[in-house]
Design a protein around this motif. Structure first.
Motif, PDB file in Angstrom:
ATOM      1  N   ARG A   1      -1.901   6.413 -11.607  1.00  0.00           N
ATOM      2  CA  ARG A   1      -2.811   5.364 -11.894  1.00  0.00           C
ATOM      3  C   ARG A   1      -3.376   4.621 -10.693  1.00  0.00           C
ATOM      4  O   ARG A   1      -3.642   3.318 -10.793  1.00  0.00           O
ATOM      5  N   ALA A   2      -2.991   5.195  -9.512  1.00  0.00           N
ATOM      6  CA  ALA A   2      -3.287   4.633  -8.226  1.00  0.00           C
ATOM      7  C   ALA A   2      -4.841   3.916  -8.094  1.00  0.00           C
ATOM      8  O   ALA A   2      -4.850   3.075  -7.359  1.00  0.00           O
ATOM      9  N   ASP A   3      -5.706   4.630  -8.972  1.00  0.00           N
ATOM     10  CA  ASP A   3      -6.943   4.054  -8.773  1.00  0.00           C
ATOM     11  C   ASP A   3      -7.159   2.948  -9.963  1.00  0.00           C
ATOM     12  O   ASP A   3      -8.224   2.118  -9.915  1.00  0.00           O
ATOM     13  N   ARG A   4      -6.305   2.379 -10.695  1.00  0.00           N
ATOM     14  CA  ARG A   4      -6.367   1.661 -11.598  1.00  0.00           C
ATOM     15  C   ARG A   4      -5.432   0.326 -11.538  1.00  0.00           C
ATOM     16  O   ARG A   4      -5.646  -0.847 -11.787  1.00  0.00           O
ATOM     17  N   LEU A   5      -4.335   0.613 -10.885  1.00  0.00           N
ATOM     18  CA  LEU A   5      -3.148  -0.428 -10.468  1.00  0.00           C
ATOM     19  C   LEU A   5      -2.741  -0.408  -9.174  1.00  0.00           C
ATOM     20  O   LEU A   5      -2.425   0.661  -8.635  1.00  0.00           O
ATOM     21  N   LEU A   6      -2.401  -1.552  -8.767  1.00  0.00           N
ATOM     22  CA  LEU A   6      -1.788  -1.479  -7.376  1.00  0.00           C
ATOM     23  C   LEU A   6      -0.472  -2.495  -7.606  1.00  0.00           C
ATOM     24  O   LEU A   6      -0.131  -2.935  -8.661  1.00  0.00           O
ATOM     25  N   VAL A   7       0.255  -2.053  -6.400  1.00  0.00           N
ATOM     26  CA  VAL A   7       1.701  -2.763  -6.469  1.00  0.00           C
ATOM     27  C   VAL A   7       1.859  -3.796  -5.472  1.00  0.00           C
ATOM     28  O   VAL A   7       1.360  -3.636  -4.484  1.00  0.00           O
ATOM     29  N   ALA A   8       2.212  -5.075  -5.943  1.00  0.00           N
ATOM     30  CA  ALA A   8       2.268  -6.215  -5.343  1.00  0.00           C
ATOM     31  C   ALA A   8       3.674  -6.801  -5.302  1.00  0.00           C
ATOM     32  O   ALA A   8       4.546  -6.308  -6.420  1.00  0.00           O
ATOM     33  N   VAL A   9       4.160  -7.385  -4.246  1.00  0.00           N
ATOM     34  CA  VAL A   9       5.528  -8.291  -4.414  1.00  0.00           C
ATOM     35  C   VAL A   9       5.271  -9.584  -4.101  1.00  0.00           C
ATOM     36  O   VAL A   9       4.341 -10.004  -3.583  1.00  0.00           O
TER      37      VAL A   9
ATOM     38  N   ASP B   1       0.829  -1.194   0.056  1.00  0.00           N
ATOM     39  CA  ASP B   1      -0.070  -0.047  -0.036  1.00  0.00           C
ATOM     40  C   ASP B   1       0.874   1.267   0.071  1.00  0.00           C
ATOM     41  O   ASP B   1       0.191   2.163  -0.723  1.00  0.00           O
ATOM     42  N   GLN B   2       2.203   1.018   0.408  1.00  0.00           N
ATOM     43  CA  GLN B   2       2.882   2.341   0.567  1.00  0.00           C
ATOM     44  C   GLN B   2       3.722   2.598  -0.987  1.00  0.00           C
ATOM     45  O   GLN B   2       4.116   3.658  -1.051  1.00  0.00           O
TER      46      GLN B   2
ATOM     47  N   ARG C   1       3.966  10.230  -1.492  1.00  0.00           N
ATOM     48  CA  ARG C   1       4.815  11.281  -2.248  1.00  0.00           C
ATOM     49  C   ARG C   1       4.627  11.144  -3.814  1.00  0.00           C
ATOM     50  O   ARG C   1       5.113  11.983  -4.430  1.00  0.00           O
ATOM     51  N   ARG C   2       3.551  10.634  -4.256  1.00  0.00           N
ATOM     52  CA  ARG C   2       3.491  10.526  -5.782  1.00  0.00           C
ATOM     53  C   ARG C   2       3.101  11.992  -6.281  1.00  0.00           C
ATOM     54  O   ARG C   2       3.590  11.881  -7.394  1.00  0.00           O
ATOM     55  N   ALA C   3       2.219  12.572  -5.387  1.00  0.00           N
ATOM     56  CA  ALA C   3       1.950  13.744  -6.091  1.00  0.00           C
ATOM     57  C   ALA C   3       3.274  15.082  -6.229  1.00  0.00           C
ATOM     58  O   ALA C   3       3.373  15.438  -7.262  1.00  0.00           O
ATOM     59  N   ASP C   4       4.253  14.685  -5.424  1.00  0.00           N
ATOM     60  CA  ASP C   4       5.464  15.382  -5.531  1.00  0.00           C
ATOM     61  C   ASP C   4       6.145  14.943  -6.808  1.00  0.00           C
ATOM     62  O   ASP C   4       6.863  15.881  -7.480  1.00  0.00           O
ATOM     63  N   LEU C   5       6.446  13.595  -7.020  1.00  0.00           N
ATOM     64  CA  LEU C   5       7.229  13.067  -7.995  1.00  0.00           C
ATOM     65  C   LEU C   5       6.368  13.483  -9.297  1.00  0.00           C
ATOM     66  O   LEU C   5       7.151  14.087 -10.130  1.00  0.00           O
ATOM     67  N   LEU C   6       5.409  13.733  -9.238  1.00  0.00           N
ATOM     68  CA  LEU C   6       4.325  14.208 -10.587  1.00  0.00           C
ATOM     69  C   LEU C   6       4.710  15.687 -10.839  1.00  0.00           C
ATOM     70  O   LEU C   6       4.688  16.001 -11.938  1.00  0.00           O
ATOM     71  N   ARG C   7       4.567  16.287  -9.961  1.00  0.00           N
ATOM     72  CA  ARG C   7       4.942  18.063  -9.745  1.00  0.00           C
ATOM     73  C   ARG C   7       6.225  18.188 -10.395  1.00  0.00           C
ATOM     74  O   ARG C   7       6.290  19.043 -11.052  1.00  0.00           O
ATOM     75  N   ARG C   8       7.201  17.283  -9.777  1.00  0.00           N
ATOM     76  CA  ARG C   8       8.610  17.675 -10.090  1.00  0.00           C
ATOM     77  C   ARG C   8       8.845  17.413 -11.523  1.00  0.00           C
ATOM     78  O   ARG C   8       9.581  17.970 -12.449  1.00  0.00           O
ATOM     79  N   LEU C   9       8.454  16.220 -12.099  1.00  0.00           N
ATOM     80  CA  LEU C   9       8.418  15.806 -13.463  1.00  0.00           C
ATOM     81  C   LEU C   9       7.749  16.774 -14.376  1.00  0.00           C
ATOM     82  O   LEU C   9       8.175  17.007 -15.407  1.00  0.00           O
TER      83      LEU C   9
ATOM     84  N   THR D   1       0.486 -17.707  -1.951  1.00  0.00           N
ATOM     85  CA  THR D   1      -0.691 -17.563  -0.977  1.00  0.00           C
ATOM     86  C   THR D   1      -0.306 -16.144  -0.338  1.00  0.00           C
ATOM     87  O   THR D   1       0.779 -15.620  -0.403  1.00  0.00           O
ATOM     88  N   ARG D   2      -1.395 -15.443  -0.158  1.00  0.00           N
ATOM     89  CA  ARG D   2      -1.384 -14.073   0.319  1.00  0.00           C
ATOM     90  C   ARG D   2      -0.718 -13.915   1.891  1.00  0.00           C
ATOM     91  O   ARG D   2      -1.020 -14.884   2.611  1.00  0.00           O
ATOM     92  N   ARG D   3       0.380 -12.994   1.795  1.00  0.00           N
ATOM     93  CA  ARG D   3       0.964 -12.765   3.168  1.00  0.00           C
ATOM     94  C   ARG D   3       1.017 -11.264   3.691  1.00  0.00           C
ATOM     95  O   ARG D   3       0.456 -10.354   2.684  1.00  0.00           O
ATOM     96  N   ASP D   4       1.309 -10.936   4.653  1.00  0.00           N
ATOM     97  CA  ASP D   4       1.433  -9.396   5.282  1.00  0.00           C
ATOM     98  C   ASP D   4       2.597  -8.703   4.591  1.00  0.00           C
ATOM     99  O   ASP D   4       3.660  -9.499   4.499  1.00  0.00           O
ATOM    100  N   ALA D   5       2.303  -7.507   4.300  1.00  0.00           N
ATOM    101  CA  ALA D   5       3.471  -6.823   3.759  1.00  0.00           C
ATOM    102  C   ALA D   5       4.876  -6.782   4.661  1.00  0.00           C
ATOM    103  O   ALA D   5       5.921  -6.548   4.293  1.00  0.00           O
ATOM    104  N   ALA D   6       4.363  -6.880   6.013  1.00  0.00           N
ATOM    105  CA  ALA D   6       5.660  -6.772   6.954  1.00  0.00           C
ATOM    106  C   ALA D   6       6.561  -8.190   6.739  1.00  0.00           C
ATOM    107  O   ALA D   6       7.600  -8.220   7.044  1.00  0.00           O
ATOM    108  N   ASP D   7       5.999  -9.410   6.140  1.00  0.00           N
ATOM    109  CA  ASP D   7       6.913 -10.537   5.651  1.00  0.00           C
ATOM    110  C   ASP D   7       7.799 -10.041   4.726  1.00  0.00           C
ATOM    111  O   ASP D   7       8.962 -10.392   4.734  1.00  0.00           O
ATOM    112  N   PHE D   8       7.586  -9.186   3.683  1.00  0.00           N
ATOM    113  CA  PHE D   8       8.354  -8.769   2.767  1.00  0.00           C
ATOM    114  C   PHE D   8       9.235  -7.771   3.421  1.00  0.00           C
ATOM    115  O   PHE D   8      10.514  -7.760   2.946  1.00  0.00           O
TER     116      PHE D   8
END
Length: 307
Positions: free
Chosen positions: A103-111, A9-10, A81-89, A167-174
């Motif tokens: 694209r946060a409303d369309r794609l998520l980031v997983a590991v 989520d981060q 901080r994604r708004a700051d990255l987009l602003r700087r670009l 299998t799904r795990r908690d992000a803390a495991d990563f």
């Protein structure tokens, strides 16, 4: 540990679309964007003109991104901080034929990590190897294959991970895996406008191309490398005692020697002066932070790059 996955989520996806997307980013970020393709992801930094850290991200060229009609360079920015990255670009867009999108409303980031993740995802076990997956894209972490794979997926793409036997795990495991390997995580371990990439071992984590030409902060980054100006580095550390909070000073023989960064369950990262690390090793002296003692070690992956 069997193969599993977690949602980060981060981290959130932003996109650069348009025919100039590669040359636009090529002049700004630390890695060679021209080598980024639908089959090859990369890790890169956006720096200040003085070569100090601002943002880090992995990136891959969707070339027909299933979440949008237009091809795009997809990047995983820190969510808060994604708004700051987009602003700087946007400040450097000028006449470039590009568009910047959240694209946060369309794609998520997983590991995906543990077990034989490359085989489960149909990828070679090579840093940055990428392929379409689950309506999005999957790629071996370009920093370090031991971190597993990273995925940019629509929400229903998680079903493809389950179907692949993960299998799904908690992000803390990563996070435990990351800290055990000694890999920094954005602003949890680097300070915007202050941290120097080579202090954070970003060169050994494939974040910097030394032959791509100019980019923001390139001159000072190269000078730091070739003049051997690094006096401090991030070290993975093991704590004897409760892990101190980030920002806690580290001392050696009563004198300040560095600072704690992120930590979890007895492992963490600390920025330490190299001369103090050598002095501690030679004299058997303990580092102290809060009520804990800590023992630094050289990351195995950096030793391997030197070998």
């Amino acid at each position: 540990m069997s193969a599993g996955y977690a949602v980060l989520d981060q981290r959130s996806v932003v996109a650069v679309t348009g025919e100039d997307r590669k040359p636009f980013l090529q002049g700004l970020v630390s890695n060679d964007v021209l080598r980024v393709t639908p089959e090859r992801a990369a890790y890169a930094l956006f720096l200040t003109p003085q070569g100090k850290f601002l943002h880090d991200f992995t990136m891959v060229d969707s070339d027909g991104d299933p979440a949008a009609i237009l091809p795009a360079i997809l990047m995983d920015a820190e969510t808060e901080r994604r708004a700051d990255l987009l602003r700087r670009l946007k400040m450097y867009k000028l006449r470039s034929r590009i568009a910047l999108e959240d694209r946060a409303d369309r794609l998520l980031v997983a590991v995906a990590f543990g077990g034989d993740v490359p085989a489960a995802l149909g990828l070679p076990a090579e840093a940055g190897a990428a392929r379409p997956f689950g309506g999005g894209v999957a790629f071996i972490d370009p920093r370090l294959p031991a971190l597993g794979a990273r995925l940019f997926l629509p929400a229903d793409g998680l079903a493809a991970l389950e179907a692949a036997g993960l299998t799904r795990r908690d992000a803390a495991d990563f996070d435990r895996l990351r800290l055990g390997l000694g890999v920094p995580d954005g602003t949890r371990d680097l300070i915007p406008e202050k941290s120097i990439p080579l202090e954070s071992r970003m060169d050994a984590l494939n974040a910097i191309s030394w032959d791509k030409g100019c980019y923001m902060g390139q001159e000072l980054t190269a000078r730091t490398k070739y003049r051997a100006l690094i006096k401090k580095k991030l070290f993975p550390v093991a704590f004897d005692g409760p892990a101190p909070e980030a920002g806690t000073p580290v001392t050696l023989d009563g004198k300040e020697a560095g600072e704690i960064r992120s930590s979890r369950d007895g492992a963490g990262l600390a920025l330490l002066r190299l001369e103090d690390v050598q002095r501690a090793a030679e004299g058997g002296l303990p580092f102290q932070a809060g009520t804990a003692t800590l023992k630094p070690q050289e990351p195995e992956w950096e030793s391997a790059t030197k070998g």
